[in-house]
Design an enzyme around this catalytic site. Structure first.
Site, short mmCIF file in Angstrom:
data_model
loop_
_atom_site.label_atom_id
_atom_site.label_comp_id
_atom_site.label_asym_id
_atom_site.label_seq_id
_atom_site.Cartn_x
_atom_site.Cartn_y
_atom_site.Cartn_z
N TYR A 164 -17.35 13.94 -16.92
CA TYR A 164 -17.71 12.51 -16.97
C TYR A 164 -18.83 12.23 -15.95
O TYR A 164 -18.81 12.77 -14.83
CB TYR A 164 -16.46 11.71 -16.65
CG TYR A 164 -16.59 10.23 -16.72
CD1 TYR A 164 -16.69 9.58 -17.93
CD2 TYR A 164 -16.59 9.47 -15.56
CE1 TYR A 164 -16.79 8.20 -17.99
CE2 TYR A 164 -16.69 8.09 -15.61
CZ TYR A 164 -16.79 7.46 -16.82
OH TYR A 164 -16.89 6.10 -16.87
N ARG A 177 0.83 -1.21 0.00
CA ARG A 177 0.00 0.00 0.00
C ARG A 177 0.86 1.26 0.00
O ARG A 177 0.42 2.34 -0.37
CB ARG A 177 -0.99 -0.02 1.18
CG ARG A 177 -1.98 1.13 1.20
CD ARG A 177 -3.28 0.84 1.99
NE ARG A 177 -3.06 0.00 3.13
CZ ARG A 177 -2.52 0.39 4.30
NH1 ARG A 177 -2.12 1.64 4.43
NH2 ARG A 177 -2.36 -0.46 5.28
N LYS A 224 -8.51 3.83 -20.28
CA LYS A 224 -8.80 4.22 -21.66
C LYS A 224 -7.51 4.19 -22.48
O LYS A 224 -6.91 3.15 -22.62
CB LYS A 224 -9.48 5.59 -21.68
CG LYS A 224 -10.56 5.76 -20.59
CD LYS A 224 -11.78 4.87 -20.80
CE LYS A 224 -12.72 4.83 -19.60
NZ LYS A 224 -13.15 6.11 -19.08
#
Ligand SMILES: *Cc1c(COP(=O)(O)O)cnc(C)c1O
Length: 401
Positions: free
Chosen positions: A115, A61, A213
């Site tokens: 978006y 992490r 994307k």
């Protein structure tokens, strides 16, 4: 006391095949490091890594070598000091807003056509937590300035190219407005990619990508990344350690692998998209074509000024004449090569119907007000031979008559 060979099978199954020491060879490709934690030659060294006086990794992490390689690559392409990767574009946007101080009693000004999930994050979650959110037309600089005057926001958030109307944001002018008002300027540059524009060089404080994307580019990764200065990076890093929306090493590896061909893919996406846009302009069943590379696009000159020469992105939106949901569905179902699917930026061509997906929650009138008609379709043009994409669009449009 027991040597490795004399241990019981139960123990061997758990321990055999671990790396014994650092290799003295270097792979030419960044390896996938799935390890949750790391060993050092001495506990003193581990202590130094914890203290931050020695470079290294302690726990996934807090950082991972494969993820760090992806972060380095994105920071380099965007011309930023550092980058931090997240499990999705939305996790990246959420952390960025928190990092710049979006808290109770603060304000955020955002482009009205961000978006869909970003809109919901701001209008529902952030608002419920006491953040004042104002959506403005980012193309109306006076309106942006007035909202910033009134609210003194901690952040101004826009997309470099909007969805699905492909409005191009005047990044230098918006950066000036943000700076004058003491707001951080956040740019979601998912649609543009660093191939078209590098917003940090134009005054942005933070650049965000849905790596899902174009960066990863093959439709097989969910990821996000934030590129910033070192100072903001420290804020983000504390948040990431606390909230744990980390990108996984396997996903980072795929995204980095995808990015190796970003320039080649973007050249082809842009070339194909321009061909599709020009072809659609001459099609009798198409009433309107939106593409920043067309001279009739309202921000065509701005796009030419801001973007890499001849590059206007891979997304084209168009309106099918006299079409409503029924006709658009028929058109989509007639497609044989292009895929009707809700993402973009993949190597294959994808079509999306905003009225029933990204802008479904709006009423027909609300959609009409922001320019999204019932016949509007968005295509993310892939890297196929463009003749085959055109032939597929042609036969699917012919199915409407
Ligand atoms: C997809 C997308 C997002 C969200 O990213 P995820 O990876 O799906 O979380 C944010 N902004 C833009 C412009 C997008 O296209």
């Amino acid at each position: 006391m027991s040597s490795a060979e004399s241990r019981r099978l139960d123990t061997q199954a758990v321990h055999a095949g671990r790396p014994r020491s650092a290799p003295d060879f270097t792979p030419t490709v960044t390896p996938i490091h799935p390890s949750a934690t790391y060993r050092y030659a001495s506990l003193e060294e581990l202590d130094q890594v914890f203290a931050g006086t020695r470079e290294g990794y302690v726990y996934a992490r807090y950082g991972n070598p494969t993820v760090a390689a992806f972060e380095d690559a994105v920071a380099t392409l965007e011309g930023g000091e550092s980058a931090l990767a997240f499990a999705s574009g939305m996790a990246a946007i959420h952390a960025s807003l928190l990092a710049v101080g979006a808290r109770s009693a603060s304000a955020v000004v955002a482009a009205q056509d961000v978006y869909g999930a970003t809109h919901t994050l701001l209008s529902q979650l952030m608002t419920s937590q006491g953040v004042t959110v104002r959506f403005v037309d980012a193309g109306d600089l006076n309106a942006v300035g007035a909202a910033c005057d009134e609210l003194r926001p901690v952040a101004l958030l826009v997309e470099s190219i909007s969805n699905p109307l492909l409005k191009v944001a005047d990044l230098p002018a918006l950066a000036d407005i943000a700076r004058e008002h003491g707001a951080r300027f956040l740019v979601d540059s998912t649609f543009a990619t660093p191939h078209l524009v590098r917003p940090l060089e134009l005054g942005a404080d933070i650049v965000i990508h849905s790596a899902t994307k174009y960066l990863a580019g093959h439709g097989d990764v969910l990821g996000g990344v934030v590129v910033t200065s070192e100072a903001l990076h420290a804020e983000l890093f504390e948040l990431l350690k606390m909230t744990g929306g980390n990108l996984a090493p396997q996903e980072a590896w795929l995204a980095l692998r995808g990015m190796r061909t970003l320039a080649l893919r973007m050249q082809r996406h842009c070339h194909n998209a321009l061909s599709v846009a020009e072809w659609l302009q001459d099609h009798p069943r198409v009433t309107r074509v939106i593409y920043p590379g067309l001279s009739d696009h309202p921000q065509h000159l701005l796009a030419k000024e801001l973007f890499e020469e001849g590059a206007f992105g891979g997304i084209v939106s168009f309106e099918i004449a006299d079409a409503g949901q029924q006709e658009v569905f028929r058109f989509f179902e007639a497609l044989a090569l292009c895929l009707p699917a809700t993402t973009l930026g993949d190597v294959h061509s994808l079509l999306l119907y905003p009225a029933h997906s990204s802008h479904r929650s709006l009423t027909r009138e609300e959609r009409a007000r922001i320019g999204i008609s019932e016949g509007l379709v968005r295509i993310s043009v892939g890297i196929e031979a463009v003749e085959d994409v055109l032939a597929d669009l042609e036969q699917a449009l012919a199915a409407l008559t």
